[in-house]
Design a protein around this motif. Structure first.
Motif, PDB file in Angstrom:
ATOM      1  N   GLU A 174       7.928  -9.017 -10.313  1.00 22.37           N
ATOM      2  CA  GLU A 174       8.151  -7.752 -10.986  1.00 22.37           C
ATOM      3  C   GLU A 174       9.059  -6.827 -10.172  1.00 22.37           C
ATOM      4  N   ILE A 175       8.839  -6.798  -8.847  1.00 23.08           N
ATOM      5  CA  ILE A 175       9.587  -5.882  -8.010  1.00 23.08           C
ATOM      6  C   ILE A 175      10.968  -6.413  -7.649  1.00 23.08           C
ATOM      7  N   PHE A 176      11.064  -7.673  -7.259  1.00 25.19           N
ATOM      8  CA  PHE A 176      12.305  -8.190  -6.703  1.00 25.19           C
ATOM      9  C   PHE A 176      13.137  -9.046  -7.654  1.00 25.19           C
ATOM     10  N   VAL A 177      12.537  -9.573  -8.721  1.00 24.18           N
ATOM     11  CA  VAL A 177      13.274 -10.404  -9.654  1.00 24.18           C
ATOM     12  C   VAL A 177      13.599  -9.639 -10.938  1.00 24.18           C
ATOM     13  N   LEU A 182       0.803  -1.226   0.000  1.00 23.07           N
ATOM     14  CA  LEU A 182       0.000   0.000   0.000  1.00 23.07           C
ATOM     15  C   LEU A 182       0.835   1.275   0.000  1.00 23.07           C
ATOM     16  N   SER A 183       1.950   1.278   0.733  1.00 24.39           N
ATOM     17  CA  SER A 183       2.669   2.544   0.919  1.00 24.39           C
ATOM     18  C   SER A 183       4.004   2.661   0.194  1.00 24.39           C
ATOM     19  N   ILE A 184       4.576   1.542  -0.243  1.00 25.36           N
ATOM     20  CA  ILE A 184       5.881   1.604  -0.918  1.00 25.36           C
ATOM     21  C   ILE A 184       5.756   1.257  -2.398  1.00 25.36           C
ATOM     22  N   TYR A 185       5.129   0.119  -2.689  1.00 23.83           N
ATOM     23  CA  TYR A 185       5.096  -0.379  -4.072  1.00 23.83           C
ATOM     24  C   TYR A 185       3.809  -0.007  -4.811  1.00 23.83           C
ATOM     25  N   TYR A 186       2.797   0.431  -4.092  1.00 29.21           N
ATOM     26  CA  TYR A 186       1.507   0.815  -4.671  1.00 29.21           C
ATOM     27  C   TYR A 186       0.889  -0.297  -5.523  1.00 29.21           C
ATOM     28  N   THR A 187       1.021  -1.508  -4.997  1.00 30.47           N
ATOM     29  CA  THR A 187       0.348  -2.653  -5.600  1.00 30.47           C
ATOM     30  C   THR A 187      -0.863  -2.987  -4.736  1.00 30.47           C
ATOM     31  N   TYR A 188      -1.736  -3.828  -5.249  1.00 26.07           N
ATOM     32  CA  TYR A 188      -2.945  -4.161  -4.508  1.00 26.07           C
ATOM     33  C   TYR A 188      -2.680  -5.380  -3.633  1.00 26.07           C
ATOM     34  N   PRO A 189      -2.804  -5.247  -2.311  1.00 29.72           N
ATOM     35  CA  PRO A 189      -2.450  -6.343  -1.406  1.00 29.72           C
ATOM     36  C   PRO A 189      -3.388  -7.542  -1.415  1.00 29.72           C
ATOM     37  N   ASN A 190      -4.429  -7.495  -2.208  1.00 38.11           N
ATOM     38  CA  ASN A 190      -5.332  -8.638  -2.292  1.00 38.11           C
ATOM     39  C   ASN A 190      -5.262  -9.308  -3.663  1.00 38.11           C
ATOM     40  N   ASN A 191      -4.219  -8.961  -4.427  1.00 36.33           N
ATOM     41  CA  ASN A 191      -4.033  -9.542  -5.752  1.00 36.33           C
ATOM     42  C   ASN A 191      -2.528  -9.662  -5.984  1.00 36.33           C
ATOM     43  N   SER A 192      -2.049 -10.864  -6.095  1.00 32.12           N
ATOM     44  CA  SER A 192      -0.604 -11.069  -6.226  1.00 32.12           C
ATOM     45  C   SER A 192      -0.054 -10.629  -7.588  1.00 32.12           C
ATOM     46  N   THR A 197      -1.068  -7.471  -9.557  1.00 30.37           N
ATOM     47  CA  THR A 197      -1.892  -6.266  -9.622  1.00 30.37           C
ATOM     48  C   THR A 197      -2.224  -5.853 -11.048  1.00 30.37           C
ATOM     49  N   ASP A 198      -1.259  -5.934 -11.945  1.00 28.06           N
ATOM     50  CA  ASP A 198      -1.501  -5.472 -13.321  1.00 28.06           C
ATOM     51  C   ASP A 198      -1.903  -6.595 -14.275  1.00 28.06           C
ATOM     52  N   ASN A 199      -2.114  -7.788 -13.746  1.00 26.21           N
ATOM     53  CA  ASN A 199      -2.598  -8.936 -14.531  1.00 26.21           C
ATOM     54  C   ASN A 199      -1.754  -9.232 -15.773  1.00 26.21           C
ATOM     55  N   ASP A 200      -0.437  -9.140 -15.620  1.00 26.51           N
ATOM     56  CA  ASP A 200       0.441  -9.417 -16.766  1.00 26.51           C
ATOM     57  C   ASP A 200       1.111 -10.798 -16.658  1.00 26.51           C
TER      58      ASP A 200
END
Length: 192
Positions: free
Chosen positions: A186-189, A164-174, A176-179
């Motif tokens: 996406e963030i760490f790899v 919610l506060s750092i990555y601005y992804t949705y915490p109820n969907n692993s 978020t952008d459905n790609d």
């Protein structure tokens, strides 16, 4: 059924396999009297300080023994919700609520989530942030629609507060952008 007399004795009646059992309590001893179906009876003897027969029986399946409900909480051992507030007696007692008064509409931890909804959502009515992730139960349930009992609602290895506060992804969907790449990947790899 519980009753007493002027001498201060308490009688507690229980049924086991359709045989009534009488628990007879005086100031100094607890006796069990078994009464058979044919009307004969016998004194089973002093059962104090052994485990009381009524401490292992739970007629209403609320996770409180009949003895505890009758002699310590003074609630109905045959009704799993004595105060009819939608929350089982066992849950209320274990969460320091009142099982004899309708407290479903109260908010014990002042987090804006009523006790009845704390029960229905499996949250702690005495802790405004059940999963201790820094986001109140109210915000998790009513604003972000995420799981209030875990700090990673979508199990993507990124905590809800970070999403919610750092990555601005949705915490109820692993993803978020459905790609088809998880938020974590996406963030760490891939750093995308």
């Amino acid at each position: 059924m519980v009753c007493g007399n002027s001498l201060g004795y308490i009688y507690y009646f229980e049924r086991i396999n359709s045989d009534p059992i009488l628990i007879y309590i005086t100031n100094s001893a607890i006796y069990s009297v078994a009464i058979s179906n044919n009307g004969s009876y016998f004194i089973a003897g002093n059962i104090y300080p052994k485990v009381y027969l009524f401490d292992v029986i739970d007629n209403d399946n609320d996770n409180l023994s009949n003895g505890y409900e009758t002699f310590q909480s003074f609630i109905d051992p045959n009704d799993s919700d004595t105060d009819n507030d939608g929350m089982p007696d066992g849950w209320e007692i274990n969460n320091n609520l009142n099982a004899t008064f309708d407290d479903s509409h109260l908010d014990a931890d002042f987090d804006e989530v009523l006790n009845i909804y704390e029960y229905k959502n499996g949250t702690d009515p005495n802790n405004s942030d059940t999963d201790n992730d820094g986001i109140s139960d109210y915000l998790e349930l009513c604003v972000y629609y995420i799981e209030p009992t875990t700090n990673d609602s979508d199990n993507d290895k990124i905590t809800d507060p970070d999403e919610l506060s750092i990555y601005y992804t949705y915490p109820n969907n692993s993803d978020t952008d459905n790609d088809l790449l998880s938020d974590y990947d996406e963030i760490f790899v891939y750093n995308t």
